[in-house]
Scaffold this motif. Structure first.
Motif, mmCIF file in Angstrom:
data_model
loop_
_atom_site.group_PDB
_atom_site.id
_atom_site.type_symbol
_atom_site.label_atom_id
_atom_site.label_comp_id
_atom_site.label_asym_id
_atom_site.label_seq_id
_atom_site.Cartn_x
_atom_site.Cartn_y
_atom_site.Cartn_z
ATOM 1 N N THR A 206 0.817 -1.211 0.000
ATOM 2 C CA THR A 206 0.000 0.000 0.000
ATOM 3 C C THR A 206 0.855 1.267 0.000
ATOM 4 O OG1 THR A 206 -1.653 -1.190 1.300
ATOM 5 C CG2 THR A 206 -1.882 1.201 1.154
ATOM 6 N N PRO A 207 0.711 2.118 -1.030
ATOM 7 C CA PRO A 207 1.424 3.398 -1.018
ATOM 8 C C PRO A 207 0.623 4.465 -0.284
ATOM 9 C CG PRO A 207 0.361 3.079 -3.133
ATOM 10 C CD PRO A 207 0.029 1.873 -2.304
ATOM 11 N N MET A 226 0.151 2.462 -10.158
ATOM 12 C CA MET A 226 -0.847 3.531 -10.145
ATOM 13 C C MET A 226 -2.052 3.102 -9.323
ATOM 14 S SD MET A 226 -0.598 4.409 -14.233
ATOM 15 C CE MET A 226 -1.063 6.143 -14.128
ATOM 16 N N TRP A 227 -2.802 4.083 -8.814
ATOM 17 C CA TRP A 227 -3.959 3.774 -7.983
ATOM 18 C C TRP A 227 -4.891 4.977 -7.923
ATOM 19 C CZ3 TRP A 227 0.959 4.761 -6.295
ATOM 20 C CH2 TRP A 227 1.141 5.870 -5.467
ATOM 21 N N SER A 228 -6.091 4.750 -7.375
ATOM 22 C CA SER A 228 -7.059 5.829 -7.191
ATOM 23 C C SER A 228 -7.100 6.256 -5.734
ATOM 24 C CB SER A 228 -8.450 5.387 -7.644
ATOM 25 O OG SER A 228 -8.490 5.210 -9.048
ATOM 26 N N GLU A 229 -7.312 7.548 -5.554
ATOM 27 C CA GLU A 229 -7.401 8.146 -4.224
ATOM 28 C C GLU A 229 -8.744 8.851 -4.072
ATOM 29 O OE1 GLU A 229 -2.628 9.263 -3.986
ATOM 30 O OE2 GLU A 229 -4.096 10.872 -4.062
ATOM 31 N N GLY A 230 -9.136 9.110 -2.831
ATOM 32 C CA GLY A 230 -10.360 9.854 -2.580
ATOM 33 C C GLY A 230 -11.594 8.970 -2.647
ATOM 34 N N ILE A 243 6.987 5.056 -8.921
ATOM 35 C CA ILE A 243 7.908 4.305 -9.784
ATOM 36 C C ILE A 243 8.860 3.526 -8.896
ATOM 37 C CG2 ILE A 243 9.680 4.452 -11.578
ATOM 38 C CD1 ILE A 243 8.511 7.114 -12.436
ATOM 39 N N ALA A 244 9.064 2.247 -9.239
ATOM 40 C CA ALA A 244 9.940 1.396 -8.430
ATOM 41 C C ALA A 244 10.816 0.539 -9.330
ATOM 42 C CB ALA A 244 9.112 0.532 -7.489
ATOM 43 N N ASP A 245 11.786 -0.122 -8.704
ATOM 44 C CA ASP A 245 12.679 -1.030 -9.424
ATOM 45 C C ASP A 245 12.234 -2.473 -9.333
ATOM 46 O OD1 ASP A 245 14.509 1.019 -10.193
ATOM 47 O OD2 ASP A 245 15.355 0.981 -8.173
ATOM 48 N N SER A 246 11.151 -2.712 -8.597
ATOM 49 C CA SER A 246 10.677 -4.071 -8.347
ATOM 50 C C SER A 246 9.157 -4.084 -8.377
ATOM 51 C CB SER A 246 11.181 -4.550 -6.979
ATOM 52 O OG SER A 246 10.404 -5.622 -6.495
ATOM 53 N N PHE A 251 6.763 1.477 -3.098
ATOM 54 C CA PHE A 251 6.114 2.418 -3.979
ATOM 55 C C PHE A 251 5.946 3.762 -3.260
ATOM 56 C CE2 PHE A 251 4.436 -1.774 -5.425
ATOM 57 C CZ PHE A 251 5.123 -1.815 -6.634
ATOM 58 N N LYS A 252 6.866 4.661 -3.525
ATOM 59 C CA LYS A 252 6.832 5.993 -2.920
ATOM 60 C C LYS A 252 6.038 6.924 -3.840
ATOM 61 C CE LYS A 252 9.770 9.734 -1.149
ATOM 62 N NZ LYS A 252 8.919 9.910 0.042
ATOM 63 N N ARG A 253 4.971 7.463 -3.305
ATOM 64 C CA ARG A 253 4.072 8.298 -4.092
ATOM 65 C C ARG A 253 4.808 9.481 -4.711
ATOM 66 N NH1 ARG A 253 0.655 12.789 -3.687
ATOM 67 N NH2 ARG A 253 -1.505 12.490 -4.434
ATOM 68 N N ILE A 254 4.632 9.665 -6.034
ATOM 69 C CA ILE A 254 5.221 10.800 -6.737
ATOM 70 C C ILE A 254 4.218 11.946 -6.835
ATOM 71 C CG2 ILE A 254 6.104 11.599 -8.970
ATOM 72 C CD1 ILE A 254 7.355 8.821 -9.299
#
Length: 330
Positions: A206-207, A226-230, A243-246, A251-254
Motif C-alpha cells: 500500500t502506497p 498507479m492507484w485511485s485516491e479519494g 515508480i519502483a525497481d521491483s 512504492f513511494k508516491r510521486i
C-alpha cells in the motif's frame, strides 16, 4: 435559362455539402468522450491482436450490476459493443455487485478477473473470481466455481484486482479496497496462489493515500504503479502513481496525474493504461461523471493521451471532450 440555373444551383449545393464535411473533421478523426454510450466505470483497456478492447463495470445499483459488456475497436474511434460477455447465470456464486474487470491472455485462453458481492467481512461469501473464454468477446464461463480470494488479508477488501505479467513471465495479482493493497503470485494455471519465499501468500504494498484501483505497467525497465485516491462518488477522486525497481516496491508516491475538471466532469479515476507500441502512444482509460449528473452510478468511460517528460515522469493528464485521435492497429 431555367435548366442552366437549376444545374448551377445543384452544383453549388454539392460544393457546399462537400465543404461542410471537410470543415468539421473532428467527429471523424477523434474518439470523443465518452468513447461509447451508456453508464460504465472501472475500465480495463488492452490490445488483443489487431483490436483495442475495453472491459468496464456496468455502472448501476448493485442488484442490477450482475453482468458485464465489452467494447472493441480497430482505431479508437469506432467501437463495437459485445453484450453480456459474462453474467451471474454463468458465475453462480455472485448475486450482486459484479465489477472492476481485469483480463489477460494466456495459453490461447482469455482469463477475466472480477469482484463479486461486495463482501464487508470474512463471514460473507464473495470476493475475486475468474472466468475463462476462447475469444476476447466471450462467452466467459466460471473458471473455479468459487472465488480465488474470498477473505480480508492485511485489511484489504478483495476487490479491484489487476493482473500483471512480469518480465520473467510470472503473473501477479494486485488488488484491494478499504485503503489497503496486496500483491499475490498466481500459479501457472491460475487455479491458486504461489507462496513467496517467506511462506506468505499476500504482501501488502500500500502506497501513501491509496484507496483502490491498482494498476501496473513497465516502461524503460521501471515499474509504474498507479492507484485511485479519494471517494469514488465525489469530486476528490484522483489517480496517483509511483515508480519502483521491483514489482513489490517500495512504492513511494510521486504525485497526482488525473483529476476532475469542473467544466467537463467530476470523479475522474479508476483507470487503466494502453500502450500502442508501433506509434509509441500511451493512453489512459478511465471513468468520470458528467457535471450534469448527480446519480453516483452515472459514470462514463473516457480516454485521453498520457505523456511522459524527459525524466520518465508522467505528465498531468488533461481530460477532454474530444478524446484522442484515431490510431488504427492495421
Amino acid at each position: 435559362m431555367k435548366n442552366g440555373s437549376l444545374i448551377i444551383f445543384s452544383c453549388l449545393i454539392l460544393m457546399f455539402s462537400c465543404t461542410s464535411k471537410q470543415a468539421n473533421p473532428t467527429q471523424e478523426t477523434t474518439s470523443g468522450n465518452p468513447i461509447f454510450e451508456g453508464w460504465y466505470a472501472d475500465p480495463e483497456g488492452i490490445i488483443f491482436d489487431d483490436k483495442y478492447w475495453v472491459y468496464p463495470t456496468y455502472s448501476a445499483p448493485y442488484e442490477e450490476q450482475v453482468f458485464m459488456d465489452a467494447f472493441s475497436s480497430t482505431d479508437l474511434i469506432n467501437w463495437t459493443k459485445h453484450e453480456r460477455i459474462v453474467d451471474t447465470a454463468s458465475v453462480k456464486w455472485i448475486n450482486r455487485a459484479m465489477w472492476a474487470p481485469a483480463i489477460v491472455k494466456k495459453d490461447n485462453k482469455y482469463f477475466l478477473f472480477f469482484a463479486g458481492n461486495d463482501i464487508q467481512n470474512n463471514d460473507e461469501y464473495g470476493g475475486i473470481g475468474i472466468a475463462v473464454a476462447d475469444k476476447p468477446e466471450g462467452p466467459f464461463k466460471d473458471y473455479l466455481g468459487k472465488p480465488l480470494i474470498d477473505k480480508f488479508h492485511n485489511g484489504a477488501q478483495p476487490i479491484d484486482q489487476f493482473v500483471f505479467k512480469d518480465k520473467d513471465g510470472s503473473y501477479y495479482i494486485y488488488y484491494g479496497g478499504w485503503k489497503h493493497c496486496n500483491v499475490a503470485k498466481l500459479n501457472k494455471d491460475f487455479t491458486g496462489l504461489v507462496p513467496f519465499d517467506d511462506g506468505s501468500l499476500y504482501k501488502e504494498v500500500t502506497p501513501e493515500n491509496y484507496v483502490e484501483g491498482p494498476f501496473m505497467f513497465i516502461k524503460d525497465n521501471k515499474y509504474y504503479f498507479m492507484w485511485s485516491e479519494g471517494g469514488w462518488g465525489g469530486p476528490d477522486y484522483f489517480v496517483a502513481y509511483a515508480i519502483a525497481d521491483s514489482p513489490f516496491g517500495p512504492f513511494k508516491r510521486i504525485g497526482r496525474i488525473l483529476q476532475q475538471d469542473p467544466k467537463i466532469a467530476t470523479g475522474a479515476g479508476h483507470h487503466s493504461v494502453i500502450h500502442e507500441p508501433k506509434s509509441d502512444k500511451w493512453y489512459i482509460v478511465y471513468h468520470r461523471r458528467p457535471v450534469t449528473e448527480t446519480d453516483g452510478n452515472h459514470r462514463e468511460t473516457c480516454i485521453d493521451e498520457m505523456q511522459f517528460d524527459e525524466n520518465g515522469y508522467i505528465k498531468p493528464v488533461i481530460i477532454t471532450k474530444e478524446g484522442v485521435r484515431g490510431n488504427p492497429l492495421k
